[in-house]
Design a protein around this motif. Structure first.
Motif, PDB file in Angstrom:
ATOM      1  N   ALA A  66       0.800  -1.229   0.000  1.00 38.78           N
ATOM      2  CA  ALA A  66       0.000   0.000   0.000  1.00 38.78           C
ATOM      3  C   ALA A  66       0.828   1.271   0.000  1.00 38.78           C
ATOM      4  O   ALA A  66       0.261   2.369  -0.105  1.00 38.78           O
ATOM      5  CB  ALA A  66      -0.944   0.010   1.192  1.00 38.78           C
ATOM      6  N   ALA A  67       2.135   1.152   0.113  1.00 45.53           N
ATOM      7  CA  ALA A  67       3.033   2.322   0.041  1.00 45.53           C
ATOM      8  C   ALA A  67       2.626   3.440   0.987  1.00 45.53           C
ATOM      9  O   ALA A  67       2.665   4.628   0.650  1.00 45.53           O
ATOM     10  CB  ALA A  67       3.101   2.844  -1.399  1.00 45.53           C
ATOM     11  N   GLY A  68       2.199   3.052   2.180  1.00 44.92           N
ATOM     12  CA  GLY A  68       1.842   4.050   3.176  1.00 44.92           C
ATOM     13  C   GLY A  68       0.399   4.502   3.165  1.00 44.92           C
ATOM     14  O   GLY A  68      -0.027   5.219   4.080  1.00 44.92           O
ATOM     15  N   VAL A  69      -0.370   4.124   2.141  1.00 47.69           N
ATOM     16  CA  VAL A  69      -1.800   4.447   2.137  1.00 47.69           C
ATOM     17  C   VAL A  69      -2.478   3.632   3.241  1.00 47.69           C
ATOM     18  O   VAL A  69      -2.226   2.429   3.366  1.00 47.69           O
ATOM     19  CB  VAL A  69      -2.431   4.129   0.770  1.00 47.69           C
ATOM     20  N   PRO A  70      -3.326   4.232   4.052  1.00 48.67           N
ATOM     21  CA  PRO A  70      -3.971   3.480   5.129  1.00 48.67           C
ATOM     22  C   PRO A  70      -4.778   2.298   4.596  1.00 48.67           C
ATOM     23  O   PRO A  70      -5.479   2.416   3.593  1.00 48.67           O
ATOM     24  CB  PRO A  70      -4.896   4.513   5.790  1.00 48.67           C
ATOM     25  N   VAL A  71      -4.670   1.166   5.275  1.00 49.79           N
ATOM     26  CA  VAL A  71      -5.395  -0.043   4.914  1.00 49.79           C
ATOM     27  C   VAL A  71      -6.452  -0.328   5.978  1.00 49.79           C
ATOM     28  O   VAL A  71      -6.132  -0.434   7.165  1.00 49.79           O
ATOM     29  CB  VAL A  71      -4.443  -1.249   4.768  1.00 49.79           C
ATOM     30  N   ILE A  72      -7.693  -0.447   5.536  1.00 44.10           N
ATOM     31  CA  ILE A  72      -8.818  -0.790   6.407  1.00 44.10           C
ATOM     32  C   ILE A  72      -9.182  -2.240   6.126  1.00 44.10           C
ATOM     33  O   ILE A  72      -9.389  -2.624   4.970  1.00 44.10           O
ATOM     34  CB  ILE A  72     -10.023   0.120   6.151  1.00 44.10           C
ATOM     35  N   VAL A  73      -9.283  -3.049   7.167  1.00 47.99           N
ATOM     36  CA  VAL A  73      -9.423  -4.496   7.010  1.00 47.99           C
ATOM     37  C   VAL A  73     -10.764  -4.975   7.558  1.00 47.99           C
ATOM     38  O   VAL A  73     -11.109  -4.682   8.714  1.00 47.99           O
ATOM     39  CB  VAL A  73      -8.283  -5.237   7.748  1.00 47.99           C
ATOM     40  N   GLY A  74     -11.514  -5.723   6.751  1.00 51.53           N
ATOM     41  CA  GLY A  74     -12.739  -6.351   7.217  1.00 51.53           C
ATOM     42  C   GLY A  74     -12.435  -7.475   8.191  1.00 51.53           C
ATOM     43  O   GLY A  74     -11.602  -8.338   7.910  1.00 51.53           O
ATOM     44  N   ILE A  75     -13.110  -7.484   9.339  1.00 54.61           N
ATOM     45  CA  ILE A  75     -12.844  -8.486  10.374  1.00 54.61           C
ATOM     46  C   ILE A  75     -14.085  -9.302  10.721  1.00 54.61           C
ATOM     47  O   ILE A  75     -14.086 -10.072  11.681  1.00 54.61           O
ATOM     48  CB  ILE A  75     -12.283  -7.830  11.653  1.00 54.61           C
ATOM     49  N   GLY A  76     -15.148  -9.175   9.947  1.00 56.00           N
ATOM     50  CA  GLY A  76     -16.404  -9.837  10.260  1.00 56.00           C
ATOM     51  C   GLY A  76     -16.290 -11.346  10.276  1.00 56.00           C
ATOM     52  O   GLY A  76     -15.543 -11.954   9.500  1.00 56.00           O
ATOM     53  N   ALA A  77     -17.043 -11.979  11.170  1.00 52.95           N
ATOM     54  CA  ALA A  77     -17.118 -13.431  11.272  1.00 52.95           C
ATOM     55  C   ALA A  77     -18.370 -13.782  12.062  1.00 52.95           C
ATOM     56  O   ALA A  77     -18.975 -12.921  12.720  1.00 52.95           O
ATOM     57  CB  ALA A  77     -15.875 -13.995  11.956  1.00 52.95           C
ATOM     58  N   LEU A  78     -18.748 -15.057  12.034  1.00 50.62           N
ATOM     59  CA  LEU A  78     -19.971 -15.477  12.702  1.00 50.62           C
ATOM     60  C   LEU A  78     -19.872 -15.390  14.218  1.00 50.62           C
ATOM     61  O   LEU A  78     -20.850 -15.074  14.884  1.00 50.62           O
ATOM     62  CB  LEU A  78     -20.331 -16.910  12.302  1.00 50.62           C
ATOM     63  N   ARG A  79     -18.692 -15.717  14.771  1.00 49.24           N
ATOM     64  CA  ARG A  79     -18.528 -15.732  16.220  1.00 49.24           C
ATOM     65  C   ARG A  79     -17.643 -14.578  16.674  1.00 49.24           C
ATOM     66  O   ARG A  79     -16.653 -14.245  16.019  1.00 49.24           O
ATOM     67  CB  ARG A  79     -17.922 -17.054  16.683  1.00 49.24           C
ATOM     68  N   THR A  80     -17.991 -14.020  17.828  1.00 49.39           N
ATOM     69  CA  THR A  80     -17.225 -12.890  18.352  1.00 49.39           C
ATOM     70  C   THR A  80     -15.772 -13.271  18.571  1.00 49.39           C
ATOM     71  O   THR A  80     -14.867 -12.465  18.317  1.00 49.39           O
ATOM     72  CB  THR A  80     -17.853 -12.393  19.670  1.00 49.39           C
ATOM     73  N   ARG A  81     -15.504 -14.487  19.037  1.00 52.11           N
ATOM     74  CA  ARG A  81     -14.121 -14.900  19.265  1.00 52.11           C
ATOM     75  C   ARG A  81     -13.300 -14.815  17.983  1.00 52.11           C
ATOM     76  O   ARG A  81     -12.117 -14.472  18.006  1.00 52.11           O
ATOM     77  CB  ARG A  81     -14.054 -16.327  19.822  1.00 52.11           C
ATOM     78  N   ASP A  82     -13.939 -15.139  16.831  1.00 54.49           N
ATOM     79  CA  ASP A  82     -13.228 -15.094  15.557  1.00 54.49           C
ATOM     80  C   ASP A  82     -13.048 -13.655  15.085  1.00 54.49           C
ATOM     81  O   ASP A  82     -12.035 -13.322  14.459  1.00 54.49           O
ATOM     82  CB  ASP A  82     -13.966 -15.919  14.518  1.00 54.49           C
ATOM     83  N   VAL A  83     -14.021 -12.808  15.357  1.00 52.62           N
ATOM     84  CA  VAL A  83     -13.864 -11.385  15.050  1.00 52.62           C
ATOM     85  C   VAL A  83     -12.673 -10.821  15.824  1.00 52.62           C
ATOM     86  O   VAL A  83     -11.836 -10.086  15.271  1.00 52.62           O
ATOM     87  CB  VAL A  83     -15.143 -10.600  15.401  1.00 52.62           C
ATOM     88  N   LEU A  84     -12.574 -11.170  17.096  1.00 49.56           N
ATOM     89  CA  LEU A  84     -11.469 -10.685  17.919  1.00 49.56           C
ATOM     90  C   LEU A  84     -10.124 -11.190  17.391  1.00 49.56           C
ATOM     91  O   LEU A  84      -9.138 -10.437  17.370  1.00 49.56           O
ATOM     92  CB  LEU A  84     -11.664 -11.122  19.369  1.00 49.56           C
ATOM     93  N   ALA A  85     -10.093 -12.443  16.950  1.00 50.28           N
ATOM     94  CA  ALA A  85      -8.848 -12.985  16.398  1.00 50.28           C
ATOM     95  C   ALA A  85      -8.482 -12.270  15.104  1.00 50.28           C
ATOM     96  O   ALA A  85      -7.310 -11.952  14.859  1.00 50.28           O
ATOM     97  CB  ALA A  85      -8.989 -14.485  16.172  1.00 50.28           C
ATOM     98  N   ASN A  86      -9.478 -12.010  14.265  1.00 50.75           N
ATOM     99  CA  ASN A  86      -9.225 -11.283  13.016  1.00 50.75           C
ATOM    100  C   ASN A  86      -8.724  -9.869  13.300  1.00 50.75           C
ATOM    101  O   ASN A  86      -7.828  -9.363  12.613  1.00 50.75           O
ATOM    102  CB  ASN A  86     -10.499 -11.212  12.177  1.00 50.75           C
ATOM    103  N   ALA A  87      -9.310  -9.232  14.301  1.00 43.13           N
ATOM    104  CA  ALA A  87      -8.884  -7.880  14.664  1.00 43.13           C
ATOM    105  C   ALA A  87      -7.442  -7.874  15.145  1.00 43.13           C
ATOM    106  O   ALA A  87      -6.658  -6.983  14.786  1.00 43.13           O
ATOM    107  CB  ALA A  87      -9.806  -7.319  15.745  1.00 43.13           C
ATOM    108  N   GLU A  88      -7.086  -8.858  15.954  1.00 41.00           N
ATOM    109  CA  GLU A  88      -5.724  -8.920  16.467  1.00 41.00           C
ATOM    110  C   GLU A  88      -4.721  -9.124  15.341  1.00 41.00           C
ATOM    111  O   GLU A  88      -3.673  -8.458  15.290  1.00 41.00           O
ATOM    112  CB  GLU A  88      -5.609 -10.063  17.490  1.00 41.00           C
ATOM    113  N   ARG A  89      -5.034 -10.030  14.418  1.00 39.93           N
ATOM    114  CA  ARG A  89      -4.120 -10.264  13.302  1.00 39.93           C
ATOM    115  C   ARG A  89      -3.994  -9.014  12.426  1.00 39.93           C
ATOM    116  O   ARG A  89      -2.902  -8.684  11.948  1.00 39.93           O
ATOM    117  CB  ARG A  89      -4.602 -11.457  12.476  1.00 39.93           C
ATOM    118  N   ALA A  90      -5.102  -8.333  12.196  1.00 43.62           N
ATOM    119  CA  ALA A  90      -5.058  -7.123  11.369  1.00 43.62           C
ATOM    120  C   ALA A  90      -4.187  -6.051  12.015  1.00 43.62           C
ATOM    121  O   ALA A  90      -3.381  -5.404  11.343  1.00 43.62           O
ATOM    122  CB  ALA A  90      -6.477  -6.592  11.153  1.00 43.62           C
ATOM    123  N   GLN A  91      -4.346  -5.872  13.305  1.00 43.98           N
ATOM    124  CA  GLN A  91      -3.552  -4.857  13.995  1.00 43.98           C
ATOM    125  C   GLN A  91      -2.066  -5.207  14.000  1.00 43.98           C
ATOM    126  O   GLN A  91      -1.213  -4.349  13.776  1.00 43.98           O
ATOM    127  CB  GLN A  91      -4.067  -4.680  15.424  1.00 43.98           C
TER     128      GLN A  91
END
Length: 297
Positions: A66-91
């Motif tokens: 992305a050469a410094g352009v901000p990246v926004i990542v979708g973290i949606g999932a069926l279970r909250t635990r998976d959303v949290l895991a996706n958020a952690e990996r994205a961060q």
């Protein structure tokens, strides 16, 4: 970051995996065009069809390309635990923000949706965009619920469904929501055909499918609207009416965008996860005719 043009590229893939080189090229093209942000793993990015490992790989490739352009990542999932895991990996991968829709097999209640966002916000150090997409999630946000969620820490934008193609009605819609949310929470329009009207009505951002393939075209519309040039912004949108008609004819933008990407050589065929397919036969010829008529390449 959560203003202006946020361009959402496809995640080209087949059943053997992600076409990484093609994806990198799509992201690099957006970075070169200097879009305001790049949105990966949204509906256009087929996030719901990817494994945890594939999603993590897409995030890493996005941030690296992305050469410094901000990246926004979708973290949606069926279970909250998976959303949290996706958020952690994205961060951890360096995402500048996250996008979250209330995905569920069972229809969620307002309190369940509020709890989802409340729980996720406690784990975030980056901004969150609320993804209001009833056509996919079958959950309808009220403006009052948006107001409650917008008070949560880390919530910085709301991606709303298309507004009416009437500027006065659109202004009333945006103003009604704006009155219920903090001033530092932006409102972004989705639905490409409604982008010009939404931006002119007071939306701060356009979360764009076509911007993921043709950022220069989307930027021209966005900048005109940001400058208050109603005539130019509407002219840009009207010029793309044959494309918007394809969206309407084929039930949305994903298959149309993916078909265009294949036809113009931006990705190889197939590029969607099974059982999804790009348009074929007469439908594909119809898309090809619009591509030629609009001079898309």
């Amino acid at each position: 970051m959560l203003t202006g043009l946020s361009a959402f590229p496809l995640t080209p893939m087949d059943e053997q995996g992600i076409h990484e080189h093609e994806f990198i090229q799509l992201v690099a093209r957006l970075a070169d065009a200097k879009v305001d942000s790049i949105g990966v793993l949204g509906s256009t990015g087929s996030y719901a069809y990817l494994s945890e490992e594939e999603r993590a790989r897409v995030v890493r490739l996005s941030v690296e390309s992305a050469a410094g352009v901000p990246v926004i990542v979708g973290i949606g999932a069926l279970r909250t635990r998976d959303v949290l895991a996706n958020a952690e990996r994205a961060q951890l991968a360096g995402a500048s923000g996250v996008l979250l829709a209330p995905v569920s097999y069972q229809t969620l209640t307002d309190e369940e949706v509020f709890s989802l966002y409340e729980t996720v916000c406690r784990s975030l150090s980056v901004p969150l965009c609320v993804y209001d997409n009833p056509g996919t999630t079958h959950f309808n946000f009220s403006d009052e619920l948006h107001g409650r969620i917008a008070e949560l820490p880390q919530v910085r934008s709301i991606k709303i469904p298309p507004v009416q193609n009437d500027l006065a009605a659109a202004k009333a819609r945006v103003a009604g929501l704006r009155a219920l949310i903090p001033s530092d929470v932006t409102i972004g329009i989705s639905g490409d055909a409604a982008a010009a009207t939404g931006l002119l009505a007071g939306c701060d951002a356009w979360y764009s499918v076509i911007g993921g393939l043709y950022p220069d075209i989307a930027l021209a519309l966005t900048r005109a609207a940001q400058a208050g040039d109603t005539e130019q912004a509407m002219a840009c949108s009207q010029a793309l009416e044959p494309l918007w008609a394809l969206y309407r004819d084929y039930g949305g933008s994903l298959r149309v965008a993916a078909t265009i990407a294949e036809l113009t050589g931006k990705v190889s065929q197939p590029c969607l996860p099974q059982p999804l397919n790009t348009l074929q036969g007469d439908d594909r010829h119809k898309v090809a005719a619009v591509v030629e008529a609009l001079g898309l390449s």
